[in-house]
Structures are given as structure tokens and as C-alpha cells.
Design a protein around this motif. Structure first.
Motif: not given
Length: 481
Positions: A199-202, A240-245
């Protein structure tokens, strides 16, 4: 999904407020009950869905959703790849395995278009025995899915994408707070721990390409003594990390469609300068420093949704999303614009088919693209009309959202008519400068203001008096004090 999510909690679920919300649903024609023919077809589909030949139930998927959610569209499993990088397995509920083209269930989904959300519940797109039962990716349940496999390099960039039908089985249903606690405590197993890393990378790649994710706070209605209060709840990092996937998958799906030459994209033109200028004035009024050399994307990323002023400004930022829509294309001729301005790339909706009609079609187009085959006739025949249907569904959802916001805010303010509040003028009606919108500092209310003929000072602070607050009529009105 709503831009201004509002949730009732505990004693705030009072009968008068619920009654007003029921009346709103009736007024806009979104009855919760499904016709008998639709329910009969859903029951048959739940007993005998079209099952894929591939079995991937050995992959230990997990889901992350709000507490209590049972309409689970997505399940994931994250691993490291040998030699570096990551592999994202993302299972999306295969609604087409349950919906017969041209049947009663299909027709009803085209009538409803999307799940509508209200503070006290939702009006689902599909009958609950499917959306919350047989078609949902519930833990321990084997279900048909569209299984995405997206390989990423060490920086989180997609390098290969595949999607196919498969049977899957989720092992665990997590909520955001539980997932966040495990990740922060260092007790999460690798598939969950990698959500933070990927998530942080995205998120970093989003910054690089100029995209922006709005972490709009949820508003929560709570009861205090004999009155209501409206408060902000800031989203957790895990959300937010989940949304990035999901964003990753939507971008990968758009890439497949573009290469295939046929598809339907979620598009958003760049916001006009005037809209950004109005937002700058709102930032000034809310005492948010926005230097001219700082871009909108940079500013939004610097905001803290736990801060009430920042939370209010994030709500106003959703105005720049006006103009988003769906655009179908064939023959390799891309629409203009083809890009979603907030994503800063080509993008489509494909990860929530239990709750959004277009996602079922997007999934079929991606399967056809990977297989190098023509899409099913029922997909091709519907493609031209889908953008119009989705626009109508979005309009209905917007009407519902404006209605329930007015009802809830009227309930919060009903005993405070005549009081004076500190506010910010966040909008002024074109050709009628005496009518506009104010954002109160406390409570977290956005409502209509009407002056006595004088123009309202857009983007400036203003003392306003509450003149009306009627939950039954969904009416809140202020006037300059």
C-alpha cells in the motif's frame, strides 16, 4: 459509494430519524423489497450457480471491510515473489455466475444500478441471499470468483496481469480496526503485513504520477442527552492501503481493455481553474495554508483528517470530482478524456460487482481481453447504454445522499433554531449570489444559507443564524447573523 458517508450509532438510531429516512427512500423510489420473480430466480441461482473449472481454494484469502459487512466483493492474498517484488491475488465476486442475462434478476439490477447507502442501512443492488450469501466471499464459503493475479516489481509497479474464473475460499473476515491493530503490533502474518508495504509503495507511485486519493472522513451521528451530535471519524491507514489494491486492479483492468480495444472506463476531466480557485478561497477561510507553489495534490496529502478544519476541507475537495462518469469504447478508439484526473491514469470500476452494475460488465470484458476472444453478446449489446444507466444510478445516489445529509443535519440542529454559529461560505449559487452553502465549524454541518438580497462572501468566514431545522421536511436553513 457515498462522498459523505454518515453513520448512525447506538441511541442515535431513534425512531423519528429512522422514520424520516424511510420516507426519503419511498420518495425517491428505492424500495428495499425485490419482486417475487427476482427472488425466485435468485434462490435458483444460489442453489445452482455456473461454476468454473479451476479450483483455487487452496489460496488462503482474507477480506477487509467495515465492521459487520457481509456483502464481500473482494478477497486478497499477498506474497513476495522469488527474486523480488510481490504477487497480488485479488478475488472478485463472480456475479455473472448467478445472474442469467435477460432474466428477471438481470432486469432488476439494471433498474437499481447500484447499492444505495443510507445512515441506517442500505438498499442493495442484488437480493441479500446473493449479495450477502451465496455470491459473497464470506469466510469458509467456497464461491465462484474472478481471480486476478497481478505481479509487481520491488517498487510496486505492475509487470504482469492475469484474470480468470476460479473457485476461491476466504479464510478470515477482518475489519479495518482489527487489521490496523495487528499490523501496528507486528502480529500480522505476512499476507496481511504486506498490505502496509505494498500500500505504501502504491501510494508513492500515486504521488509520482500526480494522482490523489481523498481520505474523506466519515461523519458519525451520536446521541448526547436528548440531542444529537455530528462528529468526524478519520479513516485508518489500513483503509487507504486496502483502497490502493482496488485502485491497482482498476488500473490493470483499464490497461487490458485499452490493449483489447473494447471497454468501459471511469473518466474524470481535469477540474477547471475556477473550481480550484473556489477551493482556494475555502482553504483560506478555514485557515488552511495553501501556498501558490503547492499543488492541490500536495496540499491534500498534507492534511490531517483528525483535524476538524482539515476534515471540513476534505469534504469540500469532493466538489472537484464532479464530472466523473463512464465512457464505453470499441474499435480501439479511446474516449476523450480517457484518463481519470484523480487517479492520473486510465482506470475502470471492476472490483465491486455485488454493489455496482458496471463492474459485472467490466469483469467480462477483461476476461475476454485475456483470452483473446469476443465478449459475450449480452456484454456487447449492453455496452452502449451502460454509461447512461450508470449516470442515472449516480444521479439517484446523489439525490439519496443529499436527502439523508439534510435529514441528519436537521435532526442534529432541531433544538438550536435561533442560535448563531461560526461558519465558512463554501459555495455561492451562480446567478443568485444571495444563496449559497456554509460549512459550520461546530457541529460538522454543511447547509444552505440565504441572505436578504446581499451577495454572500465566497470563501470567507461568516456568522450565521439557524432559521429552520426540520427533519421531517429535510430542511436546514441559515441566514447571515
Amino acid at each position: 459509494m457515498p462522498r459523505r458517508p454518515i453513520r448512525l450509532t447506538g441511541a442515535a438510531e431513534a425512531p423519528p430519524l429512522r422514520a424520516a429516512l424511510r420516507e426519503l427512500r419511498a420518495t425517491i423510489g428505492v424500495g428495499e423489497d425485490f419482486p417475487a420473480a427476482v427472488l425466485a430466480e435468485a434462490e435458483q441461482a444460489a442453489r445452482a450457480p455456473r461454476l468454473p473449472g479451476s479450483d483455487e481454494t487452496g489460496i488462503p484469502f482474507f477480506t477487509i471491510d467495515p465492521p459487520g459487512s457481509v456483502d464481500l466483493d473482494q478477497a486478497m492474498h499477498l506474497t513476495r515473489r522469488e527474486g523480488g517484488g510481490f504477487r497480488v491475488h485479488y478475488a472478485i465476486a463472480d456475479v455473472a455466475a448467478f445472474v442469467m442475462p435477460g432474466g428477471a434478476l438481470d432486469a432488476e439490477s439494471h433498474r437499481r444500478v447500484q447499492t444505495l447507502y443510507f445512515p441506517d442501512g442500505k438498499v442493495p443492488l442484488h437480493p441479500p441471499l446473493l449479495s450477502e450469501g451465496a455470491a459473497s466471499l464470506l469466510p469458509g464459503q467456497t464461491a465462484p470468483a474472478l481471480l486476478w493475479r497481478i505481479d509487481l516489481d520491488a517498487e510496486g509497479r505492475a509487470v504482469t496481469t492475469d484474470v480468470r474464473r476460479a473457485l476461491v475460499r476466504s479464510r478470515a473476515r477482518l475489519d479495518y480496526a482489527g487489521a490496523q491493530q495487528r499490523i501496528d503490533a507486528g502480529t500480522a502474518e505476512e499476507p496481511l503485513a504486506l498490505l502496509k508495504e505494498i500500500g505504501a509503495l502504491r501510494e508513492a507511485l500515486e504521488v509520482e504520477r500526480g494522482g490523489i486519493s481523498l481520505n474523506v472522513p466519515e461523519q458519525e451521528v451520536v446521541q448526547q442527552d436528548s440531542t444529537y451530535a455530528l462528529e468526524y471519524r478519520a479513516p485508518l491507514p489500513a483503509e487507504a492501503w486496502n483502497a490502493q489494491i482496488s485502485l491497482l486492479t482498476g488500473m490493470a483492468a483499464a490497461d487490458l481493455m485499452v490493449a483489447y480495444g473494447t471497454g468501459i472506463l471511469r473518466t474524470l476531466p481535469t477540474a477547471p481553474d475556477g473550481a480550484v480557485a473556489r477551493l482556494r478561497r475555502s482553504a483560506t477561510a478555514l485557515h488552511i495554508d495553501w501556498p501558490h507553489h503547492v499543488s492541490y495534490a500536495q496540499l491534500v496529502r498534507s492534511l490531517d483528517p483528525h483535524d476538524g478544519r482539515h476534515a471540513a476541507f476534505l469534504q469540500e475537495c469532493t466538489t472537484l470530482l464532479r464530472g466523473a462518469g463512464y465512457t464505453a469504447f470499441t474499435g480501439g478508439v479511446l474516449p476523450t478524456p480517457a484518463v481519470h484526473a484523480a487517479v492520473a491514469d486510465e482506470y475502470t470500476h471492476c472490483t465491486a460487482p455485488l454493489r455496482r452494475l458496471v463492474d459485472r460488465y467490466a469483469g467480462e470484458l477483461c476476461l475476454a481481453a485475456v483470452a483473446g476472444q469476443e465478449p459475450p453478446p449480452w456484454v456487447s449489446e449492453a455496452l452502449e447504454e451502460l454509461p447512461r444507466e450508470m449516470a442515472e444510478g449516480s444521479r439517484r445516489a446523489g439525490t439519496a445522499e443529499r436527502g439523508y445529509v439534510d435529514i441528519v443535519e436537521a435532526a442534529v440542529l432541531r433544538d438550536r433554531v435561533g442560535e448563531v454559529f461560526d461558519a465558512v461560505v463554501v459555495d455561492v449559487k451562480e446567478n443568485e449570489p444571495s444563496v449559497g452553502t456554509v460549512h459550520l465549524e461546530d457541529p460538522a454541518v454543511v447547509a444552505r444559507v440565504e441572505s436578504d438580497g446581499a451577495g454572500l462572501p465566497l470563501g470567507e468566514r461568516l456568522r450565521v443564524r439557524l432559521t429552520q431545522a426540520d427533519p421531517v421536511r429535510a430542511k436546514v436553513l441559515f441566514a447571515p447573523a
